[in-house]
Write a protein that holds these residues in place. Structure first.
Motif, PDB file in Angstrom:
ATOM      1  N   UNK A   1      20.810  15.801  16.704  1.00  0.00           N
ATOM      2  CA  UNK A   1      20.258  14.453  16.541  1.00  0.00           C
ATOM      3  C   UNK A   1      18.775  14.403  16.867  1.00  0.00           C
ATOM      4  N   UNK A   2      18.397  14.965  17.995  1.00  0.00           N
ATOM      5  CA  UNK A   2      16.991  14.905  18.419  1.00  0.00           C
ATOM      6  C   UNK A   2      16.107  15.722  17.484  1.00  0.00           C
ATOM      7  N   UNK A   3      16.553  16.905  17.092  1.00  0.00           N
ATOM      8  CA  UNK A   3      15.765  17.748  16.197  1.00  0.00           C
ATOM      9  C   UNK A   3      15.556  17.079  14.843  1.00  0.00           C
ATOM     10  N   UNK A   4      16.610  16.482  14.294  1.00  0.00           N
ATOM     11  CA  UNK A   4      16.503  15.807  12.994  1.00  0.00           C
ATOM     12  C   UNK A   4      15.602  14.582  13.105  1.00  0.00           C
ATOM     13  N   UNK A   5      15.722  13.822  14.195  1.00  0.00           N
ATOM     14  CA  UNK A   5      14.881  12.635  14.377  1.00  0.00           C
ATOM     15  C   UNK A   5      13.408  13.014  14.447  1.00  0.00           C
ATOM     16  N   UNK A   6      13.078  14.053  15.211  1.00  0.00           N
ATOM     17  CA  UNK A   6      11.681  14.489  15.321  1.00  0.00           C
ATOM     18  C   UNK A   6      11.153  14.969  13.973  1.00  0.00           C
ATOM     19  N   UNK A   7      11.958  15.747  13.265  1.00  0.00           N
ATOM     20  CA  UNK A   7      11.541  16.269  11.966  1.00  0.00           C
ATOM     21  C   UNK A   7      11.335  15.151  10.947  1.00  0.00           C
ATOM     22  N   UNK A   8      12.218  14.147  10.951  1.00  0.00           N
ATOM     23  CA  UNK A   8      12.090  13.038  10.010  1.00  0.00           C
ATOM     24  C   UNK A   8      10.847  12.211  10.295  1.00  0.00           C
ATOM     25  N   UNK A   9      10.577  11.940  11.570  1.00  0.00           N
ATOM     26  CA  UNK A   9       9.372  11.186  11.941  1.00  0.00           C
ATOM     27  C   UNK A   9       8.118  11.949  11.517  1.00  0.00           C
ATOM     28  N   UNK A  10       8.093  13.245  11.714  1.00  0.00           N
ATOM     29  CA  UNK A  10       6.945  14.048  11.300  1.00  0.00           C
ATOM     30  C   UNK A  10       6.744  14.009   9.793  1.00  0.00           C
ATOM     31  N   UNK A  11       7.841  14.029   9.042  1.00  0.00           N
ATOM     32  CA  UNK A  11       7.726  13.946   7.584  1.00  0.00           C
ATOM     33  C   UNK A  11       7.189  12.590   7.137  1.00  0.00           C
TER      34      UNK A  11
ATOM     35  N   UNK B   1      10.082   2.500  -0.549  1.00  0.00           N
ATOM     36  CA  UNK B   1      11.207   2.703  -1.455  1.00  0.00           C
ATOM     37  C   UNK B   1      12.118   3.812  -0.952  1.00  0.00           C
ATOM     38  N   UNK B   2      11.528   4.896  -0.467  1.00  0.00           N
ATOM     39  CA  UNK B   2      12.323   6.023   0.034  1.00  0.00           C
ATOM     40  C   UNK B   2      13.149   5.622   1.252  1.00  0.00           C
ATOM     41  N   UNK B   3      12.551   4.849   2.150  1.00  0.00           N
ATOM     42  CA  UNK B   3      13.277   4.424   3.352  1.00  0.00           C
ATOM     43  C   UNK B   3      14.416   3.477   2.987  1.00  0.00           C
ATOM     44  N   UNK B   4      14.129   2.496   2.122  1.00  0.00           N
ATOM     45  CA  UNK B   4      15.163   1.533   1.709  1.00  0.00           C
ATOM     46  C   UNK B   4      16.281   2.246   0.958  1.00  0.00           C
ATOM     47  N   UNK B   5      15.933   3.178   0.075  1.00  0.00           N
ATOM     48  CA  UNK B   5      16.936   3.928  -0.675  1.00  0.00           C
ATOM     49  C   UNK B   5      17.841   4.718   0.269  1.00  0.00           C
ATOM     50  N   UNK B   6      17.237   5.361   1.262  1.00  0.00           N
ATOM     51  CA  UNK B   6      18.016   6.143   2.231  1.00  0.00           C
ATOM     52  C   UNK B   6      18.969   5.253   3.015  1.00  0.00           C
TER      53      UNK B   6
ATOM     54  N   UNK C   1       0.819  -1.214   0.000  1.00  0.00           N
ATOM     55  CA  UNK C   1       0.000   0.000   0.000  1.00  0.00           C
ATOM     56  C   UNK C   1       0.851   1.260   0.000  1.00  0.00           C
ATOM     57  N   UNK C   2       2.009   1.223   0.642  1.00  0.00           N
ATOM     58  CA  UNK C   2       2.884   2.396   0.744  1.00  0.00           C
ATOM     59  C   UNK C   2       4.213   2.128   0.033  1.00  0.00           C
TER      60      UNK C   2
ATOM     61  N   UNK D   1      15.813  14.228  -2.547  1.00  0.00           N
ATOM     62  CA  UNK D   1      14.913  14.055  -3.692  1.00  0.00           C
ATOM     63  C   UNK D   1      14.272  12.670  -3.698  1.00  0.00           C
ATOM     64  N   UNK D   2      15.084  11.615  -3.514  1.00  0.00           N
ATOM     65  CA  UNK D   2      14.594  10.247  -3.656  1.00  0.00           C
ATOM     66  C   UNK D   2      14.418   9.521  -2.325  1.00  0.00           C
ATOM     67  N   UNK D   3      14.925  10.090  -1.255  1.00  0.00           N
ATOM     68  CA  UNK D   3      14.827   9.439   0.048  1.00  0.00           C
ATOM     69  C   UNK D   3      13.773  10.074   0.935  1.00  0.00           C
ATOM     70  N   UNK D   4      14.035  10.051   2.225  1.00  0.00           N
ATOM     71  CA  UNK D   4      13.060  10.545   3.202  1.00  0.00           C
ATOM     72  C   UNK D   4      13.102  12.055   3.359  1.00  0.00           C
ATOM     73  N   UNK D   5      14.058  12.736   2.681  1.00  0.00           N
ATOM     74  CA  UNK D   5      14.155  14.198   2.772  1.00  0.00           C
ATOM     75  C   UNK D   5      15.210  14.646   3.762  1.00  0.00           C
ATOM     76  N   UNK D   6      15.491  15.965   3.751  1.00  0.00           N
ATOM     77  CA  UNK D   6      16.475  16.562   4.668  1.00  0.00           C
ATOM     78  C   UNK D   6      17.822  15.848   4.590  1.00  0.00           C
TER      79      UNK D   6
END
Length: 481
Positions: free
Chosen positions: A440-450, A37-42, A31-32, A201-206
């Motif tokens: 580390x914490x700021x990037x982790x929170x931002x990535x989870x939100x994305x 793909x973005x997570x595996x690519x990253x 379904x996703x 562009x192709x991964x999870x961003x940031x």
């Protein structure tokens, strides 16, 4: 009777779909597909990146005690934190994205109505953003070469590296050594930047933030191990001393998680300003009241990165001037005594810079003037506050009051390891807190939100498709016959 029975029959598609959740109808990974793909690519790209840090710069011989010698130098600590590279192995990716961050900070500061052309580019949408990004990459070249030269001068002067080819005293070998190696490190920095763009562009961003995050998080297990060995020696000691060391380490771990909790709480805490639409009437309950969220720390981790990058620039220059540590140059003296984190002056200046950048970047990030203008155009207002200038003043005051708490907290966490190192015998690179933990914490929170945002977007698309399919199945062409 026949007509009555026919009306009670239900369509087949309702029977088959009723009572089934998403996981029963279709597999989550199917379904996703895009998100998976973005997570595996990253993950694959980051794996390749971690392999690259074990490739040492060619033509350089690493001497004994290199790792411990590098960890004691403030310049390399900042370089490793901001770059996400691996200066500890002197790899081709040693500089990381640190030169790009320094260039990006300068371009952003010059874009705030300092240089009209850059300011116009920053306000001209995607096209202007691409021009600024190209300028940043061009400006990154001299910073990367300067940091590469500073790295070589410092490491060679301290006897941590030596040229690995020919006669090191010849002019040709020396020129080759001080030209080729910085160019290799520049190429490695551009390679990391290209990988960061692919993650964006192709991964999870940031991409840049993810690379810095990985560079910092991979050092944490070794830091915990070194901290444990610092307090609990492997030699035979008295039971009381051994118990005291274990107790101190347990307190260290507890405070570490307490600091993480405080950083997460501060990043997620927000002030909700109620807003109302003209002509919408009263809201039935407080839970349904629309609001404008303003975080306690609106600037995020940017002020810490800004302050670290600006302090690292004069330190880099001083390392080039005084690689052997014997110069009495005034600039070198100023950098070593007023910008070094080994002195209270350096710690204080670092904290003040973080506070100033927090106030500055909070106003840039939120832009009360633009919000007040958009409110006035859309007929939105804050109850009890007049639209226009009064709304702008109210938002500016609110942001400044919130920034007081955010700035003090950011600066406190950033200088915490250096204060602990000054008050105790624990090295600053092992102490709790610091720039790395905040990033580390700021990037982790931002990535989870994305990632959550992508899941919500995909669920909305699937719901629309399901509704469209149901409507098509139930639709029958009308006929007068």
């Amino acid at each position: 009777m026949a007509m009555k029975k026919a009306t009670k029959r239900k369509p087949n598609f309702i029977k088959t779909s009723k009572g089934k959740n998403d996981f029963e109808r279709t597999n989550f990974f199917t379904k996703n597909k895009d998100l998976v793909f973005r997570i595996v690519f990253t993950l694959l790209v980051l794996l390749i990146l971690r392999v690259g840090i074990y490739i040492t710069v060619p033509g350089v011989k690493i001497n004994e005690g290199f790792t411990s010698g590098v960890s004691d130098i403030q310049f390399f600590q900042l370089l490793s934190t901001l770059g996400g590279g691996s200066i500890g192995k002197f790899s081709i990716l040693a500089l990381g994205v640190s030169p790009y961050i320094t260039a990006s900070i300068i371009v952003q500061l010059l874009s705030t109505d300092v240089i009209p052309v850059l300011s116009r580019w920053s306000k001209s949408g995607e096209r202007g953003r691409k021009k600024l990004d190209k300028l940043t990459k061009i400006l990154m070249i001299p910073f990367a070469i300067m940091q590469g030269e500073a790295t070589i001068f410092t490491l060679q002067a301290k006897g941590l590296i030596t040229p690995g080819w020919g006669d090191a005293t010849s002019a040709a070998s020396t020129g080759f050594y001080y030209v080729l190696v910085p160019l290799i490190m520049l190429a490695g920095s551009f390679l990391m930047l290209w990988i960061a763009d692919q993650i964006t562009v192709r991964g999870v961003g940031n991409g840049v933030s993810i690379i810095i995050f990985i560079g910092i998080i991979t050092t944490m297990p070794n830091n915990f191990k070194a901290t444990f060995q610092f307090w609990v020696s492997n030699t035979d000691e008295e039971a009381a001393i051994l118990f005291d060391g274990i107790l101190k380490f347990m307190i260290y771990v507890g405070v570490f998680f307490l600091v993480i909790f405080a950083i997460v709480l501060t990043n997620e805490a927000e002030r909700k300003i109620p807003i109302q639409q003209t002509g919408s009437g009263l809201v039935d309950s407080k839970d349904h009241t629309p609001y404008l969220p303003l975080k306690i720390n609106n600037a995020g981790v940017i002020p810490v990165i800004f302050a670290s990058a600006i302090i690292s620039t004069p330190i880099t220059i001083s390392q080039i001037i005084d690689a052997k540590g014997t110069s009495d140059n005034g600039f070198v003296y100023f950098a070593n005594h007023f910008l070094s984190f080994d002195t209270w002056w350096g710690i204080g200046i670092y904290a003040v810079m973080i506070i100033l950048f927090t106030f500055l970047y909070s106003q840039v990030q939120i832009n009360p003037e633009k919000i007040a203008e958009n409110f006035q155009k859309s007929g939105t207002f804050i109850p009890g506050i007049k639209p226009g200038k009064d709304t702008e003043k109210y938002l500016t005051g609110t942001i400044n009051r919130l920034s007081v708490l955010g700035a003090l907290f950011l600066s406190g966490i950033a200088i915490l390891p250096y204060v602990i190192s000054k008050l105790t015998s624990l090295p600053s690179n092992l102490a709790i807190g610091g720039t790395g933990l905040i990033i580390c914490i700021s990037v982790a929170i931002q990535t989870v939100q994305q990632l959550k945002g992508r899941l919500i977007q995909q669920a909305y698309i699937d719901k629309k498709k399901e509704k469209f399919t149901v409507e098509n199945d139930t639709w029958r062409p009308s006929s007068i016959w």
